[in-house]
Motif scaffolding. Structure first.
Motif, PDB file in Angstrom:
ATOM      1  N   PHE A 195       0.830  -1.126  -0.141  1.00  0.00           N
ATOM      2  CA  PHE A 195       0.071  -0.091  -0.100  1.00  0.00           C
ATOM      3  C   PHE A 195       0.959   1.386   0.077  1.00  0.00           C
ATOM      4  O   PHE A 195       1.939   1.050   0.758  1.00  0.00           O
ATOM      5  CB  PHE A 195      -1.146   0.091   1.140  1.00  0.00           C
ATOM      6  N   GLU A 196       0.651   2.182  -0.840  1.00  0.00           N
ATOM      7  CA  GLU A 196       1.412   3.371  -1.079  1.00  0.00           C
ATOM      8  C   GLU A 196       3.034   3.073  -1.343  1.00  0.00           C
ATOM      9  O   GLU A 196       3.700   3.669  -0.715  1.00  0.00           O
ATOM     10  CB  GLU A 196       1.144   4.297   0.047  1.00  0.00           C
ATOM     11  N   GLY A 197       3.277   1.932  -1.940  1.00  0.00           N
ATOM     12  CA  GLY A 197       4.642   1.532  -2.274  1.00  0.00           C
ATOM     13  C   GLY A 197       4.984   0.907  -0.915  1.00  0.00           C
ATOM     14  O   GLY A 197       6.384   0.616  -1.016  1.00  0.00           O
ATOM     15  N   ARG A 198       4.611   0.499  -0.050  1.00  0.00           N
ATOM     16  CA  ARG A 198       5.442  -0.102   1.187  1.00  0.00           C
ATOM     17  C   ARG A 198       4.601  -1.424   1.663  1.00  0.00           C
ATOM     18  O   ARG A 198       3.477  -1.671   1.345  1.00  0.00           O
ATOM     19  CB  ARG A 198       5.216   0.921   2.503  1.00  0.00           C
ATOM     20  N   PRO A 199       5.184  -1.999   2.354  1.00  0.00           N
ATOM     21  CA  PRO A 199       4.611  -3.324   2.668  1.00  0.00           C
ATOM     22  C   PRO A 199       3.474  -3.380   3.557  1.00  0.00           C
ATOM     23  O   PRO A 199       3.471  -2.411   4.315  1.00  0.00           O
ATOM     24  CB  PRO A 199       5.912  -4.399   3.401  1.00  0.00           C
ATOM     25  N   VAL A 200       2.522  -4.151   3.402  1.00  0.00           N
ATOM     26  CA  VAL A 200       1.644  -4.434   4.421  1.00  0.00           C
ATOM     27  C   VAL A 200       1.745  -5.722   5.394  1.00  0.00           C
ATOM     28  O   VAL A 200       1.698  -6.693   4.764  1.00  0.00           O
ATOM     29  CB  VAL A 200       0.138  -4.374   3.826  1.00  0.00           C
ATOM     30  N   VAL A 201       1.733  -5.552   6.684  1.00  0.00           N
ATOM     31  CA  VAL A 201       2.169  -6.651   7.371  1.00  0.00           C
ATOM     32  C   VAL A 201       0.732  -6.843   8.119  1.00  0.00           C
ATOM     33  O   VAL A 201      -0.067  -6.152   8.736  1.00  0.00           O
ATOM     34  CB  VAL A 201       3.270  -6.310   8.335  1.00  0.00           C
ATOM     35  N   ALA A 202       0.765  -8.453   8.520  1.00  0.00           N
ATOM     36  CA  ALA A 202      -0.544  -8.720   9.391  1.00  0.00           C
ATOM     37  C   ALA A 202      -0.274  -7.982  10.772  1.00  0.00           C
ATOM     38  O   ALA A 202       0.998  -8.448  11.364  1.00  0.00           O
ATOM     39  CB  ALA A 202      -0.681 -10.218   9.432  1.00  0.00           C
ATOM     40  N   PHE A 203      -1.274  -7.737  11.138  1.00  0.00           N
ATOM     41  CA  PHE A 203      -0.899  -7.210  12.882  1.00  0.00           C
ATOM     42  C   PHE A 203      -0.668  -8.236  13.848  1.00  0.00           C
ATOM     43  O   PHE A 203       0.102  -7.950  14.662  1.00  0.00           O
ATOM     44  CB  PHE A 203      -2.244  -6.584  13.020  1.00  0.00           C
ATOM     45  N   GLU A 204      -1.036  -9.476  13.450  1.00  0.00           N
ATOM     46  CA  GLU A 204      -0.744 -10.568  14.216  1.00  0.00           C
ATOM     47  C   GLU A 204       0.647 -10.800  14.344  1.00  0.00           C
ATOM     48  O   GLU A 204       1.273 -11.474  15.537  1.00  0.00           O
ATOM     49  CB  GLU A 204      -1.541 -11.816  14.159  1.00  0.00           C
ATOM     50  N   ASP A 205       1.501 -10.556  13.135  1.00  0.00           N
ATOM     51  CA  ASP A 205       2.860 -10.665  13.145  1.00  0.00           C
ATOM     52  C   ASP A 205       3.741  -9.508  13.150  1.00  0.00           C
ATOM     53  O   ASP A 205       5.074  -9.441  13.243  1.00  0.00           O
ATOM     54  CB  ASP A 205       3.183 -11.315  11.624  1.00  0.00           C
ATOM     55  N   LEU A 206       3.004  -8.215  13.876  1.00  0.00           N
ATOM     56  CA  LEU A 206       3.813  -7.095  13.558  1.00  0.00           C
ATOM     57  C   LEU A 206       5.173  -7.023  14.755  1.00  0.00           C
ATOM     58  O   LEU A 206       5.955  -6.274  14.291  1.00  0.00           O
ATOM     59  CB  LEU A 206       3.028  -6.145  13.996  1.00  0.00           C
ATOM     60  N   THR A 207       4.992  -7.562  15.803  1.00  0.00           N
ATOM     61  CA  THR A 207       5.761  -7.601  16.834  1.00  0.00           C
ATOM     62  C   THR A 207       7.136  -8.305  16.580  1.00  0.00           C
ATOM     63  O   THR A 207       8.159  -7.794  16.910  1.00  0.00           O
ATOM     64  CB  THR A 207       5.269  -8.241  18.151  1.00  0.00           C
ATOM     65  N   VAL A 208       7.125  -9.232  15.576  1.00  0.00           N
ATOM     66  CA  VAL A 208       8.134  -9.844  15.034  1.00  0.00           C
ATOM     67  C   VAL A 208       8.639  -9.097  13.883  1.00  0.00           C
ATOM     68  O   VAL A 208      10.056  -8.756  13.850  1.00  0.00           O
ATOM     69  CB  VAL A 208       7.723 -11.113  14.646  1.00  0.00           C
TER      70      VAL A 208
END
Length: 219
Positions: free
Chosen positions: A43-56
């Protein structure tokens, strides 16, 4: 500072624009719940990460977070993600536009977004997770509690209290000293001159179409 924004809608796009335009933070990624991951995950040229995996992928020790969600369910969806981010240990960013007239000696709380052309007078207190869209007047000694969304060109007079989870529509007005109870919805153009009831909805009278056409009206 590097930051991640929760959301992939208009508000997330706008937040990223303002953060980078005004050098608040470098937005390195976006995040949403895994069920809402776009395909492809960008999105907007940047990765979209699953919130469940964000702390990693983006640990709270290295990245700040901003919850860029709307007023859905009277701000409770945004509140849920706000609380989840805090529970994960993230620092939540707030943004006050340099084109806002902010005269209060009290800083806003966490995860606030205050757009341009807002006037925030002395002794105003703004809680956590509050959005003030553009062009509002927040009168002296007023208090805006947590999880509130104020749209545009709203007048909150002096010594008012805006209860948590409230939504104030475009061009609505809260008279001097009035308390807006938690969960109140003020429709566009509504004028509140007395304290509201919790979770109540206030709308103004609708415009009436005249039988005359505009070329028959003398102005």
């Amino acid at each position: 500072m590097k930051a991640v924004i929760f959301g992939t809608g208009d508000i997330a796009q706008i937040a990223a624009y303002y953060f980078e335009r005004d050098r608040v933070a470098e937005v390195v990624a976006f995040t949403v719940d895994s069920a809402y991951l776009p395909d492809p995950s960008r999105f907007e040229g940047r990765p979209v990460v699953a919130f469940e995996d964000l702390t990693v992928s983006h640990p709270p020790s290295e990245f700040a977070l901003f919850i860029a969600l709307s007023y859905s369910s009277m701000n409770r969806v945004r509140e849920q993600k706000y609380l989840a981010a805090i529970n994960h240990g993230y620092r939540l960013l707030s943004y006050v536009s340099p084109d806002c007239t902010y005269r209060s000696q009290f800083e806003p709380g966490l995860n606030c977004f205050i757009f341009e052309d807002n006037t925030v007078q002395p002794f105003v207190q703004i809680g956590n997770n509050v959005t003030l869209w553009s062009g509002n007047h927040i009168g002296h000694h007023s208090v805006i509690e947590d999880h509130v969304f104020v749209s545009s060109h709203v007048v909150i007079s002096g010594h008012c209290t805006i209860g948590s989870h409230s939504f104030l529509g475009v061009n609505s007005t809260v008279a001097h000293g009035v308390s807006v109870a938690g969960g109140t919805l003020l429709g566009a153009g509504a004028v509140l001159t007395k304290n509201s009831e919790p979770n109540a909805v206030y709308v103004p009278a609708r415009s009436v179409k005249l039988e005359k056409t505009s070329d028959q009206i003398e102005m």
